[in-house]
Structure formats: C-alpha cells, structure tokens
Scaffold this motif. Structure first.
Motif, PDB file in Angstrom:
ATOM      1  N   ILE A 158       0.767  -0.812   0.128  1.00  0.00           N
ATOM      2  CA  ILE A 158       0.104  -0.424  -0.160  1.00  0.00           C
ATOM      3  C   ILE A 158       1.235   1.073  -0.342  1.00  0.00           C
ATOM      4  CG2 ILE A 158      -0.506  -0.276   2.291  1.00  0.00           C
ATOM      5  CD1 ILE A 158      -3.262   0.929   2.271  1.00  0.00           C
ATOM      6  N   CYS A 159       2.065   1.165   0.468  1.00  0.00           N
ATOM      7  CA  CYS A 159       3.099   2.737   0.895  1.00  0.00           C
ATOM      8  C   CYS A 159       4.514   2.117  -0.283  1.00  0.00           C
ATOM      9  CB  CYS A 159       3.147   2.995   1.948  1.00  0.00           C
ATOM     10  SG  CYS A 159       4.153   4.240   1.853  1.00  0.00           S
ATOM     11  N   ALA A 160       5.197   2.405  -1.049  1.00  0.00           N
ATOM     12  CA  ALA A 160       6.312   2.609  -1.682  1.00  0.00           C
ATOM     13  C   ALA A 160       6.677   3.654  -0.629  1.00  0.00           C
ATOM     14  CB  ALA A 160       6.366   2.438  -2.982  1.00  0.00           C
ATOM     15  N   LEU A 161       8.408   3.181  -0.518  1.00  0.00           N
ATOM     16  CA  LEU A 161       9.293   3.931  -0.065  1.00  0.00           C
ATOM     17  C   LEU A 161      11.129   4.160  -1.032  1.00  0.00           C
ATOM     18  CD1 LEU A 161       7.927   3.827   2.928  1.00  0.00           C
ATOM     19  CD2 LEU A 161      10.094   3.996   3.609  1.00  0.00           C
ATOM     20  N   GLY A 162      11.727   5.366  -0.733  1.00  0.00           N
ATOM     21  CA  GLY A 162      12.886   5.683  -2.161  1.00  0.00           C
ATOM     22  C   GLY A 162      13.547   6.719  -1.759  1.00  0.00           C
ATOM     23  N   VAL A 163      14.580   6.719  -0.508  1.00  0.00           N
ATOM     24  CA  VAL A 163      15.055   7.957  -0.692  1.00  0.00           C
ATOM     25  C   VAL A 163      16.479   7.874  -1.313  1.00  0.00           C
ATOM     26  CG1 VAL A 163      14.082   7.694   1.389  1.00  0.00           C
ATOM     27  CG2 VAL A 163      16.031   6.638   1.518  1.00  0.00           C
ATOM     28  N   ARG A 164      16.877   8.792  -0.887  1.00  0.00           N
ATOM     29  CA  ARG A 164      18.235   8.666  -1.056  1.00  0.00           C
ATOM     30  C   ARG A 164      18.899   9.929   0.031  1.00  0.00           C
ATOM     31  NH1 ARG A 164      20.868  13.881  -4.582  1.00  0.00           N
ATOM     32  NH2 ARG A 164      23.302  13.422  -4.527  1.00  0.00           N
ATOM     33  N   ALA A 165      20.049   9.447   0.455  1.00  0.00           N
ATOM     34  CA  ALA A 165      20.464  10.856   1.321  1.00  0.00           C
ATOM     35  C   ALA A 165      22.433  11.212   0.596  1.00  0.00           C
ATOM     36  CB  ALA A 165      21.566   9.853   3.144  1.00  0.00           C
ATOM     37  N   SER A 166      22.749  11.859   1.824  1.00  0.00           N
ATOM     38  CA  SER A 166      24.226  12.533   1.234  1.00  0.00           C
ATOM     39  C   SER A 166      24.676  13.248   2.294  1.00  0.00           C
ATOM     40  CB  SER A 166      24.263  13.377  -0.173  1.00  0.00           C
ATOM     41  OG  SER A 166      25.264  13.785  -0.481  1.00  0.00           O
ATOM     42  N   ARG A 167      25.752  13.183   2.774  1.00  0.00           N
ATOM     43  CA  ARG A 167      26.213  13.755   4.157  1.00  0.00           C
ATOM     44  C   ARG A 167      24.701  13.998   5.416  1.00  0.00           C
ATOM     45  NH1 ARG A 167      29.224  19.165   2.074  1.00  0.00           N
ATOM     46  NH2 ARG A 167      27.752  18.891   0.587  1.00  0.00           N
ATOM     47  N   TRP A 168      24.178  13.090   5.338  1.00  0.00           N
ATOM     48  CA  TRP A 168      22.829  12.735   6.802  1.00  0.00           C
ATOM     49  C   TRP A 168      21.485  14.062   5.646  1.00  0.00           C
ATOM     50  CZ3 TRP A 168      22.862   8.557   8.959  1.00  0.00           C
ATOM     51  CH2 TRP A 168      24.524   8.132   8.747  1.00  0.00           C
ATOM     52  N   VAL A 169      21.980  14.312   4.559  1.00  0.00           N
ATOM     53  CA  VAL A 169      20.458  14.946   3.900  1.00  0.00           C
ATOM     54  C   VAL A 169      19.556  13.776   2.944  1.00  0.00           C
ATOM     55  CG1 VAL A 169      20.143  17.039   2.735  1.00  0.00           C
ATOM     56  CG2 VAL A 169      21.820  17.236   4.176  1.00  0.00           C
ATOM     57  N   THR A 170      18.727  14.270   3.441  1.00  0.00           N
ATOM     58  CA  THR A 170      17.843  12.998   2.421  1.00  0.00           C
ATOM     59  C   THR A 170      16.901  13.912   1.679  1.00  0.00           C
ATOM     60  OG1 THR A 170      15.658  13.723   3.969  1.00  0.00           O
ATOM     61  CG2 THR A 170      17.483  12.152   4.984  1.00  0.00           C
ATOM     62  N   MET A 171      16.423  12.753   0.555  1.00  0.00           N
ATOM     63  CA  MET A 171      15.536  13.293  -0.140  1.00  0.00           C
ATOM     64  C   MET A 171      14.508  12.348  -0.964  1.00  0.00           C
ATOM     65  SD  MET A 171      17.561  14.862  -3.896  1.00  0.00           S
ATOM     66  CE  MET A 171      16.791  15.155  -4.735  1.00  0.00           C
ATOM     67  N   HIS A 172      13.537  12.597  -1.824  1.00  0.00           N
ATOM     68  CA  HIS A 172      12.059  11.210  -2.314  1.00  0.00           C
ATOM     69  C   HIS A 172      12.054  10.815  -1.174  1.00  0.00           C
ATOM     70  CE1 HIS A 172      13.918  12.086  -6.155  1.00  0.00           C
ATOM     71  NE2 HIS A 172      15.709  11.622  -5.603  1.00  0.00           N
ATOM     72  N   GLY A 173      10.759   9.999  -1.335  1.00  0.00           N
ATOM     73  CA  GLY A 173      10.226   9.695   0.741  1.00  0.00           C
ATOM     74  C   GLY A 173       9.898   8.310  -0.134  1.00  0.00           C
ATOM     75  N   PHE A 174       8.447   8.762   0.033  1.00  0.00           N
ATOM     76  CA  PHE A 174       7.429   7.069   0.379  1.00  0.00           C
ATOM     77  C   PHE A 174       6.103   8.006  -0.372  1.00  0.00           C
ATOM     78  CE2 PHE A 174       6.036  10.492   4.196  1.00  0.00           C
ATOM     79  CZ  PHE A 174       4.584  10.708   3.993  1.00  0.00           C
ATOM     80  N   ALA A 175       5.269   7.163  -1.294  1.00  0.00           N
ATOM     81  CA  ALA A 175       3.770   7.105  -2.021  1.00  0.00           C
ATOM     82  C   ALA A 175       3.067   6.209  -1.083  1.00  0.00           C
ATOM     83  CB  ALA A 175       4.568   6.778  -3.440  1.00  0.00           C
ATOM     84  N   LEU A 176       2.235   7.170  -0.803  1.00  0.00           N
ATOM     85  CA  LEU A 176       1.404   6.397   0.186  1.00  0.00           C
ATOM     86  C   LEU A 176      -0.663   6.441  -1.229  1.00  0.00           C
ATOM     87  CD1 LEU A 176      -0.852   4.949   2.578  1.00  0.00           C
ATOM     88  CD2 LEU A 176      -1.013   6.624   3.511  1.00  0.00           C
ATOM     89  N   ASN A 177      -0.648   5.141  -1.274  1.00  0.00           N
ATOM     90  CA  ASN A 177      -2.424   4.707  -2.560  1.00  0.00           C
ATOM     91  C   ASN A 177      -3.203   5.011  -1.132  1.00  0.00           C
ATOM     92  OD1 ASN A 177      -0.531   3.966  -4.623  1.00  0.00           O
ATOM     93  ND2 ASN A 177      -0.858   1.760  -4.081  1.00  0.00           N
ATOM     94  N   VAL A 178      -3.648   5.956  -1.730  1.00  0.00           N
ATOM     95  CA  VAL A 178      -5.420   6.896  -1.076  1.00  0.00           C
ATOM     96  C   VAL A 178      -6.508   6.335  -2.078  1.00  0.00           C
ATOM     97  CG1 VAL A 178      -6.585   8.691   0.200  1.00  0.00           C
ATOM     98  CG2 VAL A 178      -4.043   8.352  -0.127  1.00  0.00           C
TER      99      VAL A 178
END
Length: 241
Positions: A158-178
């Motif tokens: 029901i929810c996908a996750l995919g992230v990027r991190a560099s020097r402990w800074v994050t981007m991208h995230g989660f996608a919840l099907n509503v």
C-alpha cells in the motif's frame, strides 16, 4: 539541533518540477553544512516535508531494472504518463493522482544519524496512520515499504519507499496509495517484485474516495511524534514553483 519542520503542500505538481524543487532545497542544506564546516560556523540547517500529488509517472531508481517497466514509450504517451530514471534507491514505482507522495528533506544530524532508523520511522508513520483506519499494516522482511497481509497469498503493498541521502541530508521519500487508480500498476513490476499485488486505502475500506487532507494530517501528526519534531509554520501552504 534544529528540529523544526517546514510543511509545503504542492498540490498536483509535475514530477520533474517537483524533483528540481527538492534538489534546490537539498543542495541548499548541503551548502549550509559545507559553509559551517569550512568557516567554523553554527548556522542551523532547515528541514522540510513536501506533500504532493503527481500526474501519472513511472520512476526508476538507480538500482532498478528497465525491464520492470512493461510498456513501450508509445504506450506511455497513450496513457498520458511519463518516465524518469532518478537518483533514489529502489527499483521502479508509479505515482499518480489520488496518491499522497511525501518528500522529507531533512538534515538527519538534527535528529539521528542512522539511515535504517530513518526508513523504519517512515514505515512506522504509515503503519500508525493506517491503524487509525482500522488496517493492520506491517513491514515485509527484506522489502521496504508498507504491506497488508504479509506472509499470506494475499500480501499487497500500500506504500512504497525510496530515499536518497548525502552527508545525512535526505530527499525523495514515500508514496501512499489513497484513492489511486491501481490499473496503472499493471504496466510495471512494482519495485521489481514479481507476484505481489498493490492496493489503496479506498479499496481496503470499500469507499469511493478518502479525504486526502485528512490522511495528510494523520501522517504529519505521526511524523512529528516519531521524529520528535515541531512544525515551523502553523498551516500548510501552497506555493508556485
């Protein structure tokens, strides 16, 4: 450590435009951190949580396989969808209207320096949100994201996750099907995992439509508790890129 969080609700926004905006916030945090180290400064780094819905789009992570997209470029155009190779982890996923996409752009040094804990807390936020709707969601061993009926022939994501991190800074995230049109998932092998179904909150609850704003409010509530954060601004706001 700055644990205040700026909430930005982008509404329905093109994937590339949103990616560029994410990247600008991400790079700004990295720039502040670099200057702090170089000049021995202590400027606080900001944290953001973006909420957005995207028009139909398929994205492929850096470890993904293009074979998991099951349709041609011509078919993509026919169904009014786009495709991007991007710099997050994970394989292929779909974004579209009726899906809440969340992009936390955080300096994890404001919270904790553990990327696995970060992913688990994002999953926990989803699990707690779905529990408020009477659903028992859980993790599936060896697979990121949030699932229902794990370990049964009826397991569904029901929810996908995919992230990027560099020097402990994050981007991208989660996608919840509503309220997502699940037919678009038929054009791919979700996250590269064959034989696994996908679902959405409205399907699970047997309703035509669930309030997206209500779900976002619940997600934010649990995010703030889990990350011990506070909202920088009292109300979500829409901005133009």
């Amino acid at each position: 450590m700055n644990r205040s969080l700026e909430i930005i609700d982008l509404g329905l926004k093109d994937y590339q435009e949103t990616w560029d905006f994410q990247e600008s916030l991400f790079q700004n945090i990295l720039h502040i951190k670099s200057n702090n180290r170089k000049d021995n400064l202590e400027q606080a780094t900001p944290n953001y949580l973006l909420f957005v819905e995207h028009p139909h789009v398929y994205t492929l992570g850096k470890s993904g396989h293009i074979e998991n997209l099951l349709i041609s470029e011509e078919k993509l155009k026919a169904i009014n969808a786009k495709f991007y190779k991007i710099n997050r982890g994970g394989d292929i996923t779909y974004h579209g209207p009726g899906q809440i996409v969340g992009y936390p752009i955080l300096d994890l040094e404001n919270f904790f320096t553990d990327i696995h804990k970060y992913l688990r807390l994002l999953e926990e936020m989803i699990i707690r949100t779905l529990a408020e709707y009477g659903l028992k969601a859980e993790r599936s061993k060896g697979e990121t994201g949030v699932w229902l009926d794990v370990g049964t022939p009826f397991a569904r994501k029901i929810c996908a996750l995919g992230v990027r991190a560099s020097r402990w800074v994050t981007m991208h995230g989660f996608a919840l099907n509503v309220n997502t049109d699940l037919g678009y998932f038929d054009n791919m092998i979700p996250c590269g995992i064959k034989g696994k179904a996908v679902t959405s909150l409205n399907v699970e609850l047997g309703k035509v439509e669930i309030s997206m704003e209500e779900v976002k409010e619940k997600l934010l509530k649990h995010f703030l508790v889990l990350f011990e954060a506070e909202v920088k601004q009292e109300e979500n706001h829409h901005i133009s890129l």
